[in-house]
Design a protein around this motif. Structure first.
Motif, mmCIF file in Angstrom:
data_model
loop_
_atom_site.group_PDB
_atom_site.id
_atom_site.type_symbol
_atom_site.label_atom_id
_atom_site.label_comp_id
_atom_site.label_asym_id
_atom_site.label_seq_id
_atom_site.Cartn_x
_atom_site.Cartn_y
_atom_site.Cartn_z
ATOM 1 N N VAL A 71 42.415 33.754 57.232
ATOM 2 C CA VAL A 71 42.348 32.367 56.782
ATOM 3 C C VAL A 71 42.304 32.359 55.263
ATOM 4 O O VAL A 71 41.714 33.237 54.642
ATOM 5 N N ALA A 72 42.911 31.358 54.647
ATOM 6 C CA ALA A 72 42.974 31.298 53.182
ATOM 7 C C ALA A 72 41.584 31.276 52.553
ATOM 8 O O ALA A 72 41.379 31.798 51.467
ATOM 9 N N ASP A 73 40.592 30.682 53.228
ATOM 10 C CA ASP A 73 39.244 30.625 52.667
ATOM 11 C C ASP A 73 38.622 32.006 52.538
ATOM 12 O O ASP A 73 37.802 32.238 51.669
ATOM 13 N N SER A 74 38.989 32.945 53.403
ATOM 14 C CA SER A 74 38.404 34.273 53.346
ATOM 15 C C SER A 74 39.110 35.160 52.321
ATOM 16 O O SER A 74 38.651 36.253 52.040
ATOM 17 N N VAL A 75 40.211 34.701 51.750
ATOM 18 C CA VAL A 75 40.983 35.491 50.807
ATOM 19 C C VAL A 75 40.488 35.304 49.378
ATOM 20 O O VAL A 75 40.459 36.237 48.610
ATOM 21 N N THR A 76 40.054 34.109 49.032
ATOM 22 C CA THR A 76 39.690 33.820 47.653
ATOM 23 C C THR A 76 38.174 33.746 47.478
ATOM 24 O O THR A 76 37.437 33.450 48.411
ATOM 25 N N VAL A 77 37.745 34.021 46.261
ATOM 26 C CA VAL A 77 36.329 33.963 45.897
ATOM 27 C C VAL A 77 36.201 33.005 44.722
ATOM 28 O O VAL A 77 36.930 33.120 43.739
ATOM 29 N N ASP A 78 35.286 32.064 44.826
ATOM 30 C CA ASP A 78 34.960 31.164 43.723
ATOM 31 C C ASP A 78 33.597 31.578 43.182
ATOM 32 O O ASP A 78 32.561 31.161 43.709
ATOM 33 N N PRO A 79 33.553 32.400 42.119
ATOM 34 C CA PRO A 79 32.258 32.883 41.636
ATOM 35 C C PRO A 79 31.411 31.826 40.942
ATOM 36 O O PRO A 79 30.196 31.942 40.892
ATOM 37 N N VAL A 80 32.040 30.770 40.443
ATOM 38 C CA VAL A 80 31.306 29.694 39.765
ATOM 39 C C VAL A 80 31.570 28.400 40.526
ATOM 40 O O VAL A 80 32.717 28.013 40.724
ATOM 41 N N VAL A 81 30.492 27.751 40.963
ATOM 42 C CA VAL A 81 30.608 26.503 41.714
ATOM 43 C C VAL A 81 29.781 25.441 41.005
ATOM 44 O O VAL A 81 28.573 25.608 40.821
ATOM 45 N N ARG A 82 30.454 24.386 40.561
ATOM 46 C CA ARG A 82 29.813 23.262 39.875
ATOM 47 C C ARG A 82 28.959 23.709 38.694
ATOM 48 O O ARG A 82 27.857 23.235 38.479
ATOM 49 N N GLY A 83 29.468 24.697 37.961
ATOM 50 C CA GLY A 83 28.787 25.157 36.757
ATOM 51 C C GLY A 83 27.732 26.226 36.970
ATOM 52 O O GLY A 83 27.138 26.709 36.013
ATOM 53 N N PHE A 84 27.468 26.613 38.213
ATOM 54 C CA PHE A 84 26.466 27.635 38.511
ATOM 55 C C PHE A 84 27.136 28.877 39.074
ATOM 56 O O PHE A 84 28.017 28.780 39.925
ATOM 57 N N ILE A 85 26.709 30.044 38.613
ATOM 58 C CA ILE A 85 27.271 31.301 39.107
ATOM 59 C C ILE A 85 26.702 31.578 40.482
ATOM 60 O O ILE A 85 25.490 31.644 40.668
ATOM 61 N N ARG A 86 27.594 31.738 41.481
ATOM 62 C CA ARG A 86 27.195 31.991 42.856
ATOM 63 C C ARG A 86 27.445 33.438 43.271
ATOM 64 O O ARG A 86 26.856 33.918 44.212
ATOM 65 N N ASP A 87 28.360 34.115 42.587
ATOM 66 C CA ASP A 87 28.701 35.497 42.938
ATOM 67 C C ASP A 87 28.717 36.332 41.655
ATOM 68 O O ASP A 87 29.726 36.396 40.954
ATOM 69 N N TRP A 88 27.592 36.966 41.340
ATOM 70 C CA TRP A 88 27.461 37.718 40.099
ATOM 71 C C TRP A 88 28.374 38.930 40.067
ATOM 72 O O TRP A 88 28.869 39.303 38.998
ATOM 73 N N ASP A 89 28.610 39.578 41.205
ATOM 74 C CA ASP A 89 29.509 40.737 41.232
ATOM 75 C C ASP A 89 30.932 40.336 40.849
ATOM 76 O O ASP A 89 31.613 41.036 40.103
ATOM 77 N N ALA A 90 31.391 39.189 41.349
ATOM 78 C CA ALA A 90 32.731 38.708 41.013
ATOM 79 C C ALA A 90 32.822 38.338 39.531
ATOM 80 O O ALA A 90 33.824 38.626 38.875
ATOM 81 N N VAL A 91 31.775 37.725 38.977
ATOM 82 C CA VAL A 91 31.768 37.377 37.548
ATOM 83 C C VAL A 91 31.782 38.641 36.701
ATOM 84 O O VAL A 91 32.474 38.708 35.681
ATOM 85 N N GLU A 92 31.041 39.662 37.134
ATOM 86 C CA GLU A 92 31.045 40.929 36.402
ATOM 87 C C GLU A 92 32.438 41.555 36.388
ATOM 88 O O GLU A 92 32.907 42.024 35.338
ATOM 89 N N ASP A 93 33.125 41.542 37.527
ATOM 90 C CA ASP A 93 34.497 42.068 37.585
ATOM 91 C C ASP A 93 35.428 41.249 36.702
ATOM 92 O O ASP A 93 36.293 41.802 36.008
ATOM 93 N N LEU A 94 35.270 39.941 36.730
ATOM 94 C CA LEU A 94 36.106 39.058 35.918
ATOM 95 C C LEU A 94 35.886 39.315 34.428
ATOM 96 O O LEU A 94 36.846 39.438 33.657
ATOM 97 N N LEU A 95 34.627 39.440 34.004
ATOM 98 C CA LEU A 95 34.328 39.699 32.593
ATOM 99 C C LEU A 95 34.821 41.080 32.155
ATOM 100 O O LEU A 95 35.289 41.245 31.028
ATOM 101 N N HIS A 96 34.720 42.061 33.037
ATOM 102 C CA HIS A 96 35.225 43.408 32.710
ATOM 103 C C HIS A 96 36.728 43.342 32.447
ATOM 104 O O HIS A 96 37.222 43.916 31.476
ATOM 105 N N HIS A 97 37.449 42.618 33.291
ATOM 106 C CA HIS A 97 38.896 42.467 33.104
ATOM 107 C C HIS A 97 39.195 41.740 31.790
ATOM 108 O O HIS A 97 40.064 42.169 31.015
ATOM 109 N N VAL A 98 38.481 40.651 31.534
ATOM 110 C CA VAL A 98 38.739 39.849 30.337
ATOM 111 C C VAL A 98 38.462 40.648 29.065
ATOM 112 O O VAL A 98 39.282 40.686 28.147
#
Length: 101
Positions: free
Chosen positions: A48-75
């Protein structure tokens, strides 16, 4: 090296160096695609498409710190060109009306 400025929003992440009158070097979506441990992506016809994507930030709050860490490492290392062992300073933005908890 100039300090890196990072603005992590619900839909977009903006990053660049602290140079006056310069637009951010990177503007990318914060939504990420989930990758399996073996390196393959979750792209079966049964998934299902919902299980494919991760939204690490929801309404201004970080919900998935591991995903944010990966995103910042890439950036920082891929997008802005930092080198491991030769990192610089980071300035994170804060929403104007952040609730005080």
């Amino acid at each position: 090296m100039e300090a890196a400025v990072v603005d992590v929003g619900t839909k977009l992440l903006k990053a660049g160096f602290a140079i006056p009158d310069q637009s951010p070097a990177m503007i990318i979506p914060t939504q990420m695609k989930r990758v399996l441990d073996d390196g393959g992506s979750v792209s079966d016809d049964n998934s299902v498409a919902d299980s494919v994507t991760v939204d690490p930030v929801v309404r201004g709050f970080i919900r998935d710190w591991d995903a944010v860490e990966d995103l910042l490492h890439h950036v920082l290392y891929t997008g802005l060109g930092w080198e491991i062992g030769n990192e610089g300073q980071i300035l994170f933005t804060d929403p104007l009306c952040t609730p005080k908890v």
